[in-house]
Design a protein around this motif. Sequence first.
Motif, PDB file in Angstrom:
ATOM      1  N   VAL A  44       0.906  -1.305  -0.156  1.00  0.00           N
ATOM      2  CA  VAL A  44      -0.028  -0.079  -0.166  1.00  0.00           C
ATOM      3  C   VAL A  44       0.962   1.130  -0.059  1.00  0.00           C
ATOM      4  O   VAL A  44       1.728   1.334   0.949  1.00  0.00           O
ATOM      5  N   GLY A  67       0.014   5.265   0.171  1.00  0.00           N
ATOM      6  CA  GLY A  67      -1.051   6.138  -0.064  1.00  0.00           C
ATOM      7  C   GLY A  67      -2.672   5.284   0.141  1.00  0.00           C
ATOM      8  O   GLY A  67      -2.867   4.689   0.905  1.00  0.00           O
ATOM      9  N   ASP A  68      -3.243   5.785  -1.209  1.00  0.00           N
ATOM     10  CA  ASP A  68      -4.509   5.312  -1.243  1.00  0.00           C
ATOM     11  C   ASP A  68      -4.733   4.417  -2.625  1.00  0.00           C
ATOM     12  O   ASP A  68      -5.579   4.217  -3.374  1.00  0.00           O
ATOM     13  N   ARG A  69      -3.240   3.766  -2.727  1.00  0.00           N
ATOM     14  CA  ARG A  69      -2.977   2.862  -3.830  1.00  0.00           C
ATOM     15  C   ARG A  69      -2.417   1.659  -3.571  1.00  0.00           C
ATOM     16  O   ARG A  69      -1.747   1.519  -2.704  1.00  0.00           O
ATOM     17  N   SER A  92      -6.565   1.788  -7.298  1.00  0.00           N
ATOM     18  CA  SER A  92      -7.044   2.742  -6.192  1.00  0.00           C
ATOM     19  C   SER A  92      -7.790   1.664  -5.139  1.00  0.00           C
ATOM     20  O   SER A  92      -8.330   0.465  -5.318  1.00  0.00           O
ATOM     21  N   LEU A  93      -7.626   1.954  -3.917  1.00  0.00           N
ATOM     22  CA  LEU A  93      -8.210   1.097  -2.739  1.00  0.00           C
ATOM     23  C   LEU A  93      -9.716   0.910  -2.766  1.00  0.00           C
ATOM     24  O   LEU A  93     -10.418   0.002  -2.190  1.00  0.00           O
ATOM     25  N   ASP A  94     -10.273   1.797  -3.500  1.00  0.00           N
ATOM     26  CA  ASP A  94     -11.806   1.941  -3.606  1.00  0.00           C
ATOM     27  C   ASP A  94     -12.448   0.857  -4.816  1.00  0.00           C
ATOM     28  O   ASP A  94     -13.534   0.869  -4.892  1.00  0.00           O
ATOM     29  N   ARG A 143      -8.807  -2.817   2.927  1.00  0.00           N
ATOM     30  CA  ARG A 143      -9.937  -1.947   3.415  1.00  0.00           C
ATOM     31  C   ARG A 143     -10.496  -2.458   4.763  1.00  0.00           C
ATOM     32  O   ARG A 143     -10.374  -1.792   5.716  1.00  0.00           O
TER      33      ARG A 143
END
Length: 733
Positions: A193, A195-197, A218-220, A230
């Motif tokens: 991981v 950041g958010d990636r 992306s983590l989303d 997550r």
Amino acid sequence: MRTGEPLPAAGNPLPAVGEVLASLATGLWHWSTATGLVTVDAEAARLLGLPAEETVLTEAQTRARLHPVDWNEITGVVQLAVAEGTLAEVRIRVMDDRGRVVRVVRSRSKPSFDPVKKAYELIGTIQEVTEPSPGTPAARSAVTGDWRRSREAFLLDAGRALAEARSTEEVLRVAAGLSMPGFSPDGLAVFGVEGDRLTIIGHHGQRPGDDGPFSYMSLDTDYPAAEVVRSGRAVYLSSPEQYRERYPLTWPLAQQFGRRSWAFLPLTVAGRTMGAWMAAFTYPVAFTPDERSVLTTVARMLAQALTRAGVAETQRELTDGLQRSMLPTLGPEIPGMTLTARYIPTGGGLQVGGDWYDMIPLPRGRFALVIGDVQGHDVRAAGLMGQLRIALRAYASEGHRPDAVLSRASRFFHDITHSDDELSDLRFATCLYIEVDPATGVLEAARAGHMDPTIRMVDGTVMVRATAGGLPLGIDPDSDYPTTRLLLDTGEALMLCTDGLLETGGHDLDSGWRRIRKIMEEHQGDLEGLADALVQGVHGPSSHHTTGKLTDRREDDIAVLLLCRPGPGGGLDAVPARPATRRTMLTIAQAEPERIAEARQHLRELLHDWTSEDQRDSAVLLVSEMLTNVLVHTDADALLVAEVGNGSGGRRLRVEVTDTSDDLPHKRRPGEMASSGRGLVLIELLADAWGVAPRGEGKSIWFEIREAVHESVREPVREPVRESVRESVRESG
């Protein structure tokens, strides 16, 4: 054969039994742990991938043919069979030379244990079995009976292998080679991981470039690994239908790999999810509780191994940066001088410590050599070392003499280690500062608790040059550091080092010094070769040039500086078969009677390879007497010159002590209670020749001793004096 009878030895089977076993494609083997040998017949050899003939193998050769997990399982099964008095049965995967499974065999044996030899004796059979397709009920039932033992053996082997991995690359390589009991993935990926990636730390079982769509996702994203990061919970997908139903958006990315089952597990350390691990299978896996338990345990071990490897790699990067920023380059070439250095960090912690060296250019072509050691092997020591090195450079550049440079450095070091109560831990530093005049070879040395310099003479003799010194830096801010003048002749080499070069491998300063002296005296070559020989002689072939690679593990930091005034050949002269001439000089001032002890040690160093210990003791005693007489009976300083040379009858020591007084010594006849007057008497008894020579100003008194080839051949008249000489030398130090 009747039921319960042992099988015949592998090397001598009964003809009928051999024919029956061969017709059933069954091999026979015999293993004795006492001898460490495994004997197999022709059929057993064939099943192990060897030529079909009777063969005797070592345990190591046998183990190389088997899967490592299965080998560990064999040991546990044998011990259990001996304890329960039953047959030992185990399924074994046979590997080829490229590490691939070529067949699965079943081995049955009757083990016995000899309590006297503490060894196992096994006679058994080996037969090929058809391995059920992975993931099928038949495959799972085949391992159900031995599941617990197989799982424990696998986890033990996996834990040990992951614990020994020292880099992220090694961890990934170990993870790719894990073969889980009953179900082994053919595709692996480790996600990190940033950041958010999501990032791809490494993968196995995919082609290069296949990880492109998954990198920096992306983590989303609706992707299993992103969900695991997550939520911190594992995701198990037993079929393509489950994958497509739960993750329709990213299913097309996974579909191209042709897998049938997937397990995505969180990599968690200290309650924090640092990434995800994917294990993919080309066959359906139901992910039973036992299988999930194994996967979860492996994920935890993998997370810990990756964390350790990451910390180690960060430490190595920090070490590299610290050492490159703190260790100097040796600067431009010095006319008439050759200079080289080596540095090896400690293997503990961040691999940084307080040892350092430096070369400081000074006005008028002169330069200073500095070597030192700040107490400790941590970042604090490295930081203090950097500050002290900068301070020494500043004081030297201001034009101060060596004694003033160390006095100011001691006050500076005391201030920085006592100014902050939180950081103050009573650190000190040793240091040796030498100002060099390349034109004359004159060395002016000031020493703060450090080891004395060493000089290798033209004839190969290595001597420690005694220098005056003071306390280590930082202990007493008002400490004085007297200066000692030395001379480096043409063809000689000066060595400065820290104690790590001596005190390694179980050596103390004395035994370590003998080892280093031997290396220096036997070396034939240039200065770079001598530097390498010193490092390799202590630690093996790994060495660290200033800009080179850091070595792996060391007991202590090592810093070495070598300076040479090249001889006619342009480098260090070769060591002759027998040293030609060696010479040393030392001045003892009226106000420095304590330096008589240094003179005694100086002479011992000069005569370190002298054949007769008695003669060495005699020479030391006579030098002590002669120097003491000058300081007691005159107002002058004493100059000691000692020379060892070859003569027609062997080696000869000549010692001469010169002073500026015109009073000539004369032999007296002291009474029994007299406390002086025996100096010339001792010289006459112990020396082979002696005399007094008037000079223009002052005089010199000298003596000579010829080396005794055999110590047992002594003059009878001198023998009664020997024991008293030894006692006198012991009392005088």
